[in-house]
Design an enzyme around this catalytic site. Sequence first.
Site, PDB file in Angstrom:
ATOM      1  N   CYS A 114       0.907  -1.110   0.034  1.00 52.00           N
ATOM      2  CA  CYS A 114       0.145   0.101  -0.183  1.00 52.00           C
ATOM      3  C   CYS A 114       0.869   1.313   0.085  1.00 52.00           C
ATOM      4  CB  CYS A 114      -0.987  -0.119   1.029  1.00 52.00           C
ATOM      5  SG  CYS A 114      -2.467   1.233   1.057  1.00 52.00           S
ATOM      6  N   HIS A 222      -3.756  -5.230   1.008  1.00 49.12           N
ATOM      7  CA  HIS A 222      -3.044  -5.612   2.336  1.00 49.12           C
ATOM      8  C   HIS A 222      -3.014  -7.014   2.368  1.00 49.12           C
ATOM      9  CE1 HIS A 222      -2.562  -1.601   4.162  1.00 49.12           C
ATOM     10  NE2 HIS A 222      -3.440  -1.276   3.190  1.00 49.12           N
ATOM     11  N   GLU A 224      -0.971  -8.516   4.395  1.00 44.99           N
ATOM     12  CA  GLU A 224      -0.690  -8.998   5.829  1.00 44.99           C
ATOM     13  C   GLU A 224      -1.929  -9.178   6.754  1.00 44.99           C
ATOM     14  OE1 GLU A 224      -1.787  -4.704   6.250  1.00 44.99           O
ATOM     15  OE2 GLU A 224      -0.929  -5.859   4.660  1.00 44.99           O
TER      16      GLU A 224
END
Length: 256
Positions: A114, A222, A224
Amino acid sequence: MSAKDRLPVVLVPACNRQLGHHPFQIAGRKYIDFVRLAGCLPLVVPNARDDEVESLLGMADGVLLTGSPSNVHPRHFDEGVHNSELPLDDERDAWTLPLIPKLLARGIPLFAICRGAQETNVALGGSLHQAVQELPGMADHRGDGEASAEVQYGVAHAVEAVPGGLLAGIVGATRFEVNSVHAQAVNRLAQGLHVEAHAPDGLIEAFRSPGAAGFNLCVQWHPEWQAASNPVSVRLAQAFGEACRKYRDSRPEPLP
């Protein structure tokens, strides 16, 4: 312990926050967890001075550039601020933007998420859309800021990975679904960077620098978020971790 027995060290540059009356330098836990999922040792790094950067690069086996509520300051791509209500982080910009070309030149593995992907594009000479949702024909890629994290980071759209590209090879597919929690994104891709994936509206969702000496991949979504339960995220973490181990193993053993 020999160098090849230790965990690869991954630098995680911190963001700057004002909490109460005091400034803090912080990194989100989900990014730390992603580094550990990659089998590496996360090292959160505060704002680095010029005389500290070489020492940091000397200990790094990888770098993870995180997402953040803050945006890259648009003066770095010759624009004014479009929305003054959105947060910026000049202190992070000041050292991560010069850091990126240096680590790529050394072949240190890079995974950018990002804001980190946007940083990379800007650091290498590209520009950003400051408000994708205001562009004709483009989707609104922002998450619902009033919703729970589970809703904000829920599946938002598919991405189309370039067949034969690095991302498609890692994931094992050319189409998969991702979340979407951003207003800014790549506008002009920096010279030498190659697109790895697009969103349905054509927005660049992933890219890399094939001319860099080592592994690098930048993604707009994202991965993660709840990475351990997402097969795509797990494969991305594994690929990054393997690249970090290879870089660690390529270092000469220090003299006794």
